[in-house]
Enzyme design. Structure first.
Site, PDB file in Angstrom:
ATOM      1  N   CYS A  50      56.885  14.309  44.691  1.00  0.00           N
ATOM      2  CA  CYS A  50      57.904  14.410  45.732  1.00  0.00           C
ATOM      3  C   CYS A  50      57.731  13.314  46.778  1.00  0.00           C
ATOM      4  O   CYS A  50      58.441  13.290  47.785  1.00  0.00           O
ATOM      5  CB  CYS A  50      57.847  15.781  46.417  1.00  0.00           C
ATOM      6  SG  CYS A  50      56.464  15.967  47.571  1.00  0.00           S
ATOM      7  N   CYS A  91      52.663  12.949  49.044  1.00  0.00           N
ATOM      8  CA  CYS A  91      51.267  12.499  49.120  1.00  0.00           C
ATOM      9  C   CYS A  91      51.195  11.110  49.745  1.00  0.00           C
ATOM     10  O   CYS A  91      50.322  10.828  50.562  1.00  0.00           O
ATOM     11  CB  CYS A  91      50.639  12.484  47.725  1.00  0.00           C
ATOM     12  SG  CYS A  91      50.553  14.102  46.932  1.00  0.00           S
ATOM     13  N   CYS A 109      49.684  18.626  42.556  1.00  0.00           N
ATOM     14  CA  CYS A 109      50.441  18.510  41.300  1.00  0.00           C
ATOM     15  C   CYS A 109      49.652  17.740  40.246  1.00  0.00           C
ATOM     16  O   CYS A 109      49.512  18.195  39.116  1.00  0.00           O
ATOM     17  CB  CYS A 109      51.784  17.836  41.556  1.00  0.00           C
ATOM     18  SG  CYS A 109      52.872  18.792  42.607  1.00  0.00           S
ATOM     19  N   CYS A 113      48.913  20.009  49.378  1.00  0.00           N
ATOM     20  CA  CYS A 113      50.358  19.870  49.213  1.00  0.00           C
ATOM     21  C   CYS A 113      50.985  19.650  50.589  1.00  0.00           C
ATOM     22  O   CYS A 113      51.630  20.543  51.121  1.00  0.00           O
ATOM     23  CB  CYS A 113      50.921  21.101  48.514  1.00  0.00           C
ATOM     24  SG  CYS A 113      52.588  20.890  47.894  1.00  0.00           S
ATOM     25  N   HIS A 142      39.177  29.677  56.613  1.00  0.00           N
ATOM     26  CA  HIS A 142      38.854  30.911  57.338  1.00  0.00           C
ATOM     27  C   HIS A 142      37.485  30.826  58.025  1.00  0.00           C
ATOM     28  O   HIS A 142      37.321  31.253  59.157  1.00  0.00           O
ATOM     29  CB  HIS A 142      38.896  32.105  56.393  1.00  0.00           C
ATOM     30  CG  HIS A 142      38.635  33.414  57.076  1.00  0.00           C
ATOM     31  ND1 HIS A 142      39.502  33.952  57.991  1.00  0.00           N
ATOM     32  CD2 HIS A 142      37.579  34.270  56.997  1.00  0.00           C
ATOM     33  CE1 HIS A 142      39.005  35.104  58.448  1.00  0.00           C
ATOM     34  NE2 HIS A 142      37.841  35.306  57.852  1.00  0.00           N
ATOM     35  N   CYS A 175      37.836  29.035  61.153  1.00  0.00           N
ATOM     36  CA  CYS A 175      39.100  29.260  61.862  1.00  0.00           C
ATOM     37  C   CYS A 175      38.829  29.715  63.302  1.00  0.00           C
ATOM     38  O   CYS A 175      38.095  30.684  63.519  1.00  0.00           O
ATOM     39  CB  CYS A 175      39.946  30.315  61.147  1.00  0.00           C
ATOM     40  SG  CYS A 175      41.553  30.560  61.945  1.00  0.00           S
ATOM     41  N   CYS A 179      44.983  36.221  64.494  1.00  0.00           N
ATOM     42  CA  CYS A 179      44.691  36.074  63.070  1.00  0.00           C
ATOM     43  C   CYS A 179      45.940  36.437  62.257  1.00  0.00           C
ATOM     44  O   CYS A 179      46.621  37.425  62.530  1.00  0.00           O
ATOM     45  CB  CYS A 179      43.538  36.995  62.679  1.00  0.00           C
ATOM     46  SG  CYS A 179      43.227  37.053  60.900  1.00  0.00           S
ATOM     47  N   CYS A 224      48.182  35.127  55.383  1.00  0.00           N
ATOM     48  CA  CYS A 224      47.357  33.911  55.453  1.00  0.00           C
ATOM     49  C   CYS A 224      46.299  33.914  54.341  1.00  0.00           C
ATOM     50  O   CYS A 224      45.583  34.895  54.162  1.00  0.00           O
ATOM     51  CB  CYS A 224      46.673  33.808  56.819  1.00  0.00           C
ATOM     52  SG  CYS A 224      45.760  32.270  57.038  1.00  0.00           S
ATOM     53  N   CYS A 278      40.812  22.159  56.973  1.00  0.00           N
ATOM     54  CA  CYS A 278      41.898  21.909  57.921  1.00  0.00           C
ATOM     55  C   CYS A 278      41.625  22.479  59.316  1.00  0.00           C
ATOM     56  O   CYS A 278      42.055  21.913  60.322  1.00  0.00           O
ATOM     57  CB  CYS A 278      43.205  22.499  57.398  1.00  0.00           C
ATOM     58  SG  CYS A 278      43.655  21.922  55.761  1.00  0.00           S
ATOM     59  N   CYS A 328      48.452  24.023  60.268  1.00  0.00           N
ATOM     60  CA  CYS A 328      49.401  25.096  59.936  1.00  0.00           C
ATOM     61  C   CYS A 328      49.155  26.338  60.792  1.00  0.00           C
ATOM     62  O   CYS A 328      50.062  26.836  61.470  1.00  0.00           O
ATOM     63  CB  CYS A 328      49.299  25.443  58.447  1.00  0.00           C
ATOM     64  SG  CYS A 328      49.720  24.063  57.358  1.00  0.00           S
ATOM     65  N   CYS A 350      48.226  29.933  56.189  1.00  0.00           N
ATOM     66  CA  CYS A 350      47.642  29.002  55.220  1.00  0.00           C
ATOM     67  C   CYS A 350      48.104  29.446  53.842  1.00  0.00           C
ATOM     68  O   CYS A 350      48.059  30.629  53.511  1.00  0.00           O
ATOM     69  CB  CYS A 350      46.111  29.040  55.293  1.00  0.00           C
ATOM     70  SG  CYS A 350      45.314  28.133  53.944  1.00  0.00           S
ATOM     71  N   CYS A 397      46.960  25.666  49.686  1.00  0.00           N
ATOM     72  CA  CYS A 397      47.661  24.685  48.846  1.00  0.00           C
ATOM     73  C   CYS A 397      46.713  23.723  48.151  1.00  0.00           C
ATOM     74  O   CYS A 397      47.144  22.938  47.313  1.00  0.00           O
ATOM     75  CB  CYS A 397      48.723  23.937  49.652  1.00  0.00           C
ATOM     76  SG  CYS A 397      48.062  22.792  50.875  1.00  0.00           S
TER      77      CYS A 397
END
Lengths: 301, 487
Positions: free
Chosen positions: A49, A52, A156, A189, A228, A231, A249, A255, A264, A276, A283, A286
């Site tokens: 798509c 990336c 992908c 992703c 997590h 987090c 949370c 999530c 992340c 996110c 989350c 991905c």
């Protein structure tokens, strides 16, 4: 726009801690960059798509001046990349063929590889020698053979991703399934630009990153800094019962942070702007093999 | 399409050069273009979308609320538009509207992505059709762009790269991360505005507004002057005119039910404007596409996607959407013209670039107002349950043109999902009536200097900012058959 190749090195030194680079890797990089041209990177688009590549364009030094311009112009010798390259048509394809013939290249693939209709749902180019359309399936099979390393950019190419979601209408396979050999998987992703740069730095330094059972670099996806685990909302009292509430949370809403090994929550996205969960979005895990079907339906309410 | 196929004939012999450009590069996705060149100009053209992924099929049987997340991955350059179209379609099926602050937040993140996409397109995809890029891979080797006319982006490029990244960072302030933010959810938006986030967004917006006004627009205006044969503000004889029909669905809702929009929808049909869009008049032909003919000329609300490959006469994975049976061009030019903001009199390569730049400025200015309209503490989400049964339509705009999602829900699951992307309109193949798509029409008549590197063809293609997410192919000058046709 003349930038020294040294700027990549400076970038790596300046942000070694942030992107997770060992200083011994930086030393190896210094040696490699001083010695010779970087190996060519041939970037193939499968059933992708372009997300990336757009994510890679968001790379920025946490300290220092490097951006995607420096990276592309002076560091990774990106010989073939359809979304960016100056050449088109025959000239683009012969440039790729020449680099492939010389060997020693890094093959990067974004997008999964469709196998339905003999792969004809994804044509990558017309071969100037034969006039025949070449499928992503044929191209990846041929080019993987001579590659020094095969890099799967995004979920992908790594695992199939969303286009391989049930019922997988074009029978997409991951690059690893197609070539039957080892690949370095940088899922996501999209994937975070730092993860891509970290991996390119390893390869340019002549190192082979240790991989987990999903083919991902262990250092990036060990789970020690999983979504997590680190987090900031983990210790907060109370769970969000509905969307649009800040700071709570999101587990009850769906999530998948506990299942996601990506970092992340500490790395953050877009130059440290947010992530996110920071925007109260769940989350999706991905970066995990099985996304999206393993986690779909995404929302619990 | 007879001119692309050799036909044995004797009387009058015409020599045509068939050129294939594959891959067409510096676009999003996969595309191949074949043109026939005769007497120094393109006399026939075929645009081929070379990727099919089957998103519509993947969505069937899923929870409707998953659709925005999944459809955002149709395109990594305009994921936000897909998220927007998808939440609109699902909310339309329910008959629910999001809270007003959610509307503003959706507009702001979408606006950020429009800015990102337009800068990316001009500086990284289109500019190198007119000036050489940096002297290293991936910009070398490159096609010859012809004599230097004193226009270059080399000075602006580092700033443009930074501005594009800043636009993404701005979007992430409320979107979480870019590309592909998950903050668009049926019922509203997940992020809440705080004073700190509003200030952060506003700071990015100021920097970008300065870039758009002082760098981007002047660069495009100067380009249009230097390449006036491709159209400029005072020249109606221009390369790349196309079909002359323009269509916009409209975007950026200004009120809760979307009646009023910053850029309203409408059509321009050979110069004649209309504010009305009759969605029942949209059909998709598949006569020249690799899909089952039984599914041809259907309205997307009843559309089906049945791949059929190989198929005689077919040459693209794109369907051919038509409005009232005719091809229509979509994109910034359609939006600017329909809204009376910029009317070049006739479509052209430069009219498209100029419209894109002016639109960027319009959107940035409106974003300031939306940002100031946010009230911390106001609700951004209404509890939302998808209907067990229902049909919905979400019409909006991606940076490159009109975007529509159509959903039908049954037994709490997606029964049918159809998507028409802007590039489907623009790069569509022949339809069942053998009418060329807009980009094919724009290519026909384009003068070509060097068939080995037909840079003029790339200029026309890039002016549409095509996004195929899988395939552009370029011409092959050597070894091509010499076409012979009867006169």
């Amino acid at each position: 726009m003349k930038v020294s190749r040294r700027s990549f090195l400076k970038y790596c030194i300046a942000s070694a801690a942030t992107i997770g680079l060992d200083l011994s890797v930086v030393k190896l990089l210094e040696k490699a960059l001083a010695a010779a041209e970087a190996p060519p990177v041939l970037w193939l688009n499968g059933a992708n798509c372009t997300g990336c590549t757009v994510s890679l364009a968001n790379v920025v030094a946490h300290a220092g001046a490097l951006d995607v311009g420096d990276l592309l112009i002076n560091t990774i010798n990106l010989t073939f990349h359809p979304n960016l390259m100056g050449a088109a048509g025959d000239l683009a394809v012969t440039t790729l063929f020449d680099a492939a013939q010389a060997g020693g290249y890094i093959l990067a693939v974004d997008g999964g590889i469709p196998t339905a209709f003999d792969g004809h749902t994804c044509i990558v180019w017309t071969d100037p020698r034969t006039g025949m359309e070449v499928t992503a399936l044929e191209a990846v099979t041929e080019l993987a053979g001579g590659a020094a390393a095969v890099l799967c950019i995004g979920t992908c190419a790594s695992f199939g991703g969303i286009p391989a979601g049930n019922p997988n209408p074009t029978s997409i396979r991951s690059v690893r399934e197609i070539i039957g050999g080892s690949t370095i998987n940088i899922p996501g992703c999209p994937p975070h630009p730092d993860w891509m740069v970290w991996t390119f730095a390893q390869l340019l330094a002549g190192l082979s990153p240790k991989l987990d059972s999903s083919g991902r670099p262990k250092e990036l996806f060990s789970g020690k800094s999983g979504v997590h685990k680190k987090c900031p909302r983990k210790e907060v009292d109370g769970k969000a019962a509905t969307f649009g509430t800040d700071g709570l949370c999101l587990k009850k809403l769906g999530c998948r942070g506990p299942e996601c090994k990506a970092d992340c929550s500490t790395r953050l996205w877009n130059n440290g702007t947010n992530w996110c969960v920071g925007a109260n979005a769940i989350c999706l895990a991905c970066t995990e093999n099985g996304f999206p079907d393993k986690f779909s339906p995404f929302y619990r309410d | 399409m007879s001119t692309l196929d050799p036909i044995n004939g004797v009387n009058k012999v015409t020599t045509q050069k068939a050129v294939i450009v594959d891959p067409v590069t510096r676009i999003e996705g996969h595309m191949k273009v074949e043109v026939s060149i005769e007497g120094g100009q393109v006399v026939d053209a075929r645009c081929t979308g070379t990727l099919f992924r089957g998103f519509e099929t993947i969505l069937q049987g899923r929870d409707p609320k998953d659709a925005p997340i999944l459809t955002e991955r149709i395109c990594g350059v305009c994921p936000v538009s897909h998220g927007m179209a998808s939440v609109m379609a699902i909310e339309n099926a329910r008959g629910a509207a999001p809270p007003d602050d959610a509307r503003l937040l959706r507009n702001l993140v979408l606006g950020a992505n429009f800015i990102q996409s337009h800068i990316l397109h001009f500086y990284l995809l289109a500019a190198f059709d007119y000036c050489p890029g940096p002297e290293s891979a991936p910009w070398t080797p490159a096609w010859n762009v012809g004599p230097n006319r004193g226009w270059s982006v080399s000075e602006s490029l580092p700033r443009a790269i930074e501005a594009r990244r800043h636009a993404h960072e701005m979007g992430a302030v409320f979107g979480g991360r870019m590309p592909s933010p998950h903050t668009y959810i049926p019922g509203g938006f997940t992020a809440v505005p705080t004073a700190e986030r509003i200030a952060q967004f506003g700071s990015y917006l100021s920097t970008l507004t300065e870039f758009i006004g002082n760098v981007y627009i002047p660069d495009v205006v100067e380009l249009a002057k230097k390449y006036h044969e491709y159209g400029s503000e005072d020249d109606s004889q221009a390369i790349g005119a196309g079909c002359g029909n323009l269509l916009a669905f409209g975007v950026f809702d200004l009120d809760p039910d979307g009646t009023s929009k910053l850029l309203r929808g409408g059509t321009i049909e050979l110069g004649k404007a209309s504010d009305l869009i009759d969605t029942n008049a949209i059909t998709e032909s598949v006569g020249y596409s690799w899909y089952d003919d039984a599914a041809s000329r259907l309205n997307p609300a009843n559309g089906v996607t049945l791949p059929a490959y190989p198929k005689e006469s077919a040459y693209s994975w794109l369907k051919a959407p038509r409005y009232r049976g005719k091809p229509f061009e979509v994109g910034p030019l359609a939006r600017m013209w329909v809204n009376g903001i910029y009317n070049p009199g006739k479509p052209s390569v430069m009219a498209r670039h100029l419209a894109r730049a002016y639109e960027t400025q319009e959107i940035a200015a409106a974003m300031r107002e939306w940002l100031e309209g946010l009230t911390p503490g106001n609700p951004v989400y209404n509890d939302f349950a998808s209907p067990s049964y229902g049909q919905g339509m979400g019409l909006t705009e991606a940076p490159r043109g009109a975007l529509g999602h159509w959903v039908e829900i049954a037994k709490d699951k997606i029964l049918r999902y159809q998507i028409i992307t802007p590039t489907c309109w623009n790069a569509s193949p022949l339809d069942d009536e053998a009418q060329h798509g807009p980009m094919e029409q724009a290519l026909i008549g384009t003068p070509v200097d060097d068939p080995a590197q037909p840079i003029e063809v790339m200029r026309v293609i890039h002016s549409f900012d095509p996004c195929l997410s899988c395939a552009v192919h370029i011409m092959r000058p050597s070894g091509e058959p010499v076409m012979v046709k009867t006169g």
